[in-house]
Design a protein around this motif. Structure first.
Motif: not given
Length: 55
Positions: A8-13, A40-55
């Motif tokens: 259920x967890x979502x990782x922020x990148x 790196x996330x996928x190497x660590x077995x993290x497949x649920x993630x969302x990108x956040x960008x600061x501009x």
């Protein structure tokens, strides 16, 4: 209340635009950061993630 499971967890990148890039759109810097973070996330077995960008 339902207990959150690993699936259920979502990782922020998080990527940040460098001022040296001129702050115009999505720079090569952001593209490179996304690729590195995704790999790196996928190497660590993290497949649920969302990108956040600061501009």
């Amino acid at each position: 209340m339902k207990k959150q499971t690993e699936k259920d967890k979502l990782t922020a990148l998080y990527e940040r635009l460098s001022h040296d890039d001129g702050n115009v759109g999505e720079s090569m810097s952001i593209g490179s950061q996304k690729a590195i973070l995704k790999r790196k996330a996928e190497e660590m077995g993290i497949h649920r993630y969302k990108f956040y960008v600061e501009m």
